[in-house]
Design a protein around this motif. Structure first.
Motif: not given
Lengths: 447, 463
Positions: A268-270, A350-360, A414-418, A435-437
């Protein structure tokens, strides 16, 4: 030792070995383990090992020894001659003449050398005491260990290379056991550093104990596909197993699916993946590689694009490129191969907490086990016993255990989001942030 | 290997600060390896490992120092280093008793020492395995064949007066085939070995058969769909299938964990820990087997230990120091990778004993599930019993019939739970070789079992 090497090189020349190289590792190691306030294991050791290689008719032969008598000289010469004679490898082999200077980096902390055994034991005992006292549910400490290590590596050869460096480091590790009713679980934490002052007993003890306690009453989740965040430490474990796919040697042997894919979008681009042997205080930093070639940093993946393999002199020549200075030996007796040094994914914002917020909703994997069996660098497949916790509405919900997480590393890239911003190097040079995979297959039980 | 008077001086030096027991372990080991890859002999390596380790006990704790310098001065320096680490005992201090050589008749016979065998003969094995693996066709993209052997001479002496030597000769052939579609790779491997000379590869191991097997298996896996995910009954074949017992139970019966109360099987001697059809043994006396030795690395003769009898826990595997802590005698289970490690209790040839169930019946009555034909390695946390192992080659079972092959996955569980879920044990026990890693390093072990069935397990597939 100098006399031994002189004798060895002289005998090599007499025996018709065209070019020869001695790779010497001298190691001083200290390890102590404690249990219930007592020292139960105490080891203090000084060892040496010599790897010897030589070119005969363009073929490279290898032999090694831990004994340094006259018989060993004979055995080493005989070993190299036989090894070179039998070798059918047609790739061109090299020794390096040392023409480029190695950068000066500081890997040796004299203060660490001066720490007494008494101080080391006291620190280990303190860590155990703090872990036990952290929470009433901490029942015992299954492993509690302090290690200090000093290694000197020297390479000298008949082309004029003669360089060496000394590195020292230390580790404090603890693994407390939490019990509550029928639930028994362990948690662990370690600090590895070049500096004794970094071994913070309170940090190690409380972090490990906290992990153990938070895992109590963990249960599996039902089997299915889940949105997964892999915690930084667990991601470094996974990355370590698959690091070999970036080795030119692995690719040239047909064992990496990255072969022929330079310049392609493989992630992924990130995703940006870096190897940096000169990282200040890096746990795998060194001034030169196992062939004496000066260290240099490289970007392997840049914004998802595959830029370069890692090379040694032989693999680089075969591919028509410059060596990247990643020659390595898995021990003084092993042949020269290729491996990364300080090897890490560039963190995100993002912090880990912010990452978790974004995955829901999803799953955080904090620990993976059985990597030597359940992950295969040749296929890229992994299926691993895992632990972690569920995420609901962007927040940590409950602990999870007895699940497997399965996927394929090439697909995962390839599937890594962030990536989050919490980059860490938990035990050696491999590093990652959480990492959000995206989605992975999870196998568990119905609740 | 070492003069008794020097040995005695060294042990006395080790006890000078009040230790109550001292042990000296000396090792000289020749190793050789050959690697054939890309149809070429690419890696020929040889080495010599040489050193000694001195352990000093003070009650329930011990210190350990090791060195490569094994002349008199080097050993005395090492002994002094160990003694220096002992917390000085006021009324302690043992003396080394007179050393008496322990004579015994070796159970193991080495007819063709690897160092006497022409390298060419060893290379032939690799060529045969390589050619046979590649017979599986164009999809075979790479074959790795590795042969390694070693001759280890050890001397163990201690302040109780023990002075004993042992020679261990090992040989192993590892064959790995990779099948590729261009975008996907799958792998299969086999690695037979023994505590025997090169004769093992003439009278017992057929390198061609080994190669042929991995070639076929790699191609099969390339075309196989993913393994299912979920909880289901699992039948595990014999041989390397014994990894399940090694991980689910074996490690948790080592004094290494038990002595510290860090095993889920602590305090369970005489109790039912498995179904009554399960009996299991750890046997260090089997001639020529990968996990055997005449004496262990503390000089104690090896034994055949009944670990579990009809589901009841009978024995732990115990080394000398942990035995003190447990108040129990050592069982010949002390092992170490080399002089660079202090010994601790480890497994040897560990297997589930043959039972009376029929292989066909156990599959026919399992409903839907997984038949695990070939396992890979695994690991365990003995404190919690959480274990895992890999299935490298599996088959879907549909309504009691073996259906399609499926790709590998990990199987997980908790030891104490899984032992109570073994509901079938077949009749034909087979063992297979592995390398086991733990506190005292990597040591050769056999795992083994007949075909068994576990009524339900978590299977970590992707489908």
């Amino acid at each position: 030792m100098k006399d031994f090497i002189k004798k060895l090189i002289a005998s090599a020349k007499d025996a018709g070995i065209e070019a020869a190289e001695a790779y010497l590792v001298e190691r001083e190691r200290f390890r102590a383990m404690t249990h219930e306030g007592e020292i139960i294991d105490y080891q203090s050791n000084l060892t040496r090992g010599l790897g010897f290689r030589g070119l005969v008719n363009g073929r490279m032969g290898y032999a090694s020894t831990e004994a340094f008598d006259d018989e060993s000289v004979k055995l080493l010469i005989k070993g190299v001659l036989e090894s070179a004679e039998l070798c059918e490898d047609t790739d061109v082999e090299f020794l390096y003449d040392g023409k480029d200077d190695a950068p000066a980096i500081d890997l040796y902390d004299p203060a660490l050398d001066k720490v007494s055994a008494r101080e080391k034991l006291a620190l280990a005992l303190e860590s155990e005491k703090l872990a036990k006292g952290y929470d009433a549910r901490i029942d015992s400490v299954s492993y509690n260990m302090i290690v200090t290590d000093k290694a000197s590596v020297s390479i000298s050869n008949t082309l004029g290379l003669d360089r060496s460096y000394t590195v020292n480091d230390c580790m404090l590790y603890t693994e407390p056991v939490a019990k509550d009713g029928d639930s028994v679980c362990t948690g662990s934490y370690q600090v590895v550093s070049h500096h004794f002052g970094d071994l913070d007993a309170k940090l190690v003890a409380e972090s490990a104990a906290e992990r153990a306690v938070l895992s109590l009453h963990a249960k599996p989740v039902p089997s299915g596909k889940y949105r997964v965040v892999i915690l930084n430490e667990a991601m470094t474990c996974l990355t370590k197993v698959f690091a070999t796919i970036f080795s030119a040697q692995t690719a040239q042997k047909g064992l990496s699916l990255l072969k022929g894919r330079l310049g392609e979008q493989i992630a992924a681009e990130c995703v940006t993946l870096i190897d940096d042997p000169l990282m200040p205080d890096g746990l795998e930093s060194r001034p030169f590689d196992a062939e004496g070639v000066p260290s240099k940093a490289h970007t392997l993946i840049e914004n998802g694009v595959f830029k370069t393999f890692l090379h040694n002199l032989k693999t680089a020549h075969k591919d028509g490129v410059e060596t990247t200075g990643n020659a390595s030996k898995a021990g003084y007796s092993a042949p020269v191969s290729v491996s990364p040094s300080n090897f890490y994914f560039k963190p995100g914002e993002k912090s880990l907490d912010e990452l978790l917020e974004s995955i829901g909703n999803g799953l955080v994997i904090t620990e993976v086990s059985g990597l030597h069996a359940g992950a295969n660098a040749v296929s890229g497949d992994f299926s691993l016993l895992s632990k972690g916790y569920t995420v609901k509405g962007g927040k940590r919900e409950r602990p999870v255990e007895q699940i497997t997480v399965a996927g394929n590393f090439y697909e995962l890239l390839k599937n890594i989001h962030e990536f989050a911003s919490d980059l860490c190097f938990p035990e050696d040079g491999t590093g990652s942030a959480s990492v959000d995979v995206g989605e992975l297959s999870v196998s568990g039980a119905a609740e | 290997m070492l003069d008794k008077s020097i040995a005695r001086d060294v042990l006395d030096a080790a006890l000078a600060t009040g230790g109550d027991f001292a042990e000296l372990f000396m090792e000289d080991r020749r190793l050789g390896s050959l690697l054939l890859q890309s149809n070429r002999l690419e890696g020929v390596n040889s080495g010599r490992k040489h050193g000694a380790g001195i352990r000093v006990y003070t009650g329930l704790t011990a210190v350990y120092a090791y060195t490569n310098d094994t002349d008199r001065e080097g050993l005395l320096r090492c002994a002094k280093a160990a003694a220096g680490a002992v917390i000085e005992q006021k009324n302690g201090g043992a003396e080394c008793k007179p050393l008496v050589t322990s004579e015994y008749k070796s159970i193991h016979e080495y007819r063709m020492l690897p160092s006497d065998v022409e390298t060419r003969k060893k290379v032939e094995l690799l060529r045969a395995a390589n050619a046979a693996a590649r017979e599986a066709g164009d999809e075979i993209s790479q074959v790795l064949c590795l042969y390694n052997d070693s001759e280890q001479d050890v001397l163990i002496c201690n302040s109780d007066g023990l002075y004993v030597t042992d020679r261990r000769v090992y040989g192993r052939l590892v064959c790995q085939a990779i099948a590729s579609s261009g975008t996907e790779n799958q792998m299969a491997s086999e690695a037979p070995g023994a505590l025997r000379g090169f004769e093992h590869f003439i009278d017992t191991i057929d390198a061609t058969a080994v190669g042929r097997g991995v070639g076929k298996a790699a191609v099969k896996m390339l075309h196989a769909p993913m393994c299912p995910a979920g909880i289901m009954p699992v039948v595990i074949d014999n041989g390397f299938g014994g990894v399940i017992f090694h991980e689910a139970c074996g490690h948790s019966l080592e004094a290494t964990s038990v002595a510290f109360g860090q095993s889920e099987f602590c305090g369970k001697l005489g109790k039912q820990i498995a179904t009554p059809i399960v009996s299991a043994v750890d046997d260090g006396t089997m001639p020529g087997e990968w996990g055997s030795e005449n004496v262990d690395d503390e000089g104690t003769p090896t034994a055949r230990l009944v670990l579990i009898e009809n589901g009841i826990l009978k024995n732990y595997m115990i080394d000398r120091l942990n035995g003190r802590r447990m108040g129990m005698a050592p069982t010949g289970s002390a092992r170490r990778e080399s002089y660079a490690f202090a010994p601790t209790s480890r497994m040897r040839n560990t297997f589930i004993c043959p039972g009376s169930d029929d292989n066909d019946e156990m599959i026919a009555t399992m409903g839907d599930g997984l038949y695990a034909a070939k396992l890979g390695g695994g690991s365990v946390n003995p404190v919690t019993g959480e274990f895992n192992f890999a299935v490298n080659e599996g088959y879907l079972v549909k309504n009691g019939k073996i259906d399609t092959p499926v790709r590998g996955a990990s199987l997980i569980g908790k030891g104490s739970e899984i032992l109570m879920k073994i509901d079938r044990v077949g009749k034909e026990m087979k063992m297979a070789q592995g390398m086991c890693g733990s506190l005292s390093g990597s040591v050769p072990t056999n795992v083994g079992q007949p075909m068994i069935r576990v009524s339900s397990m978590t299977v970590g597939g992707r489908a």
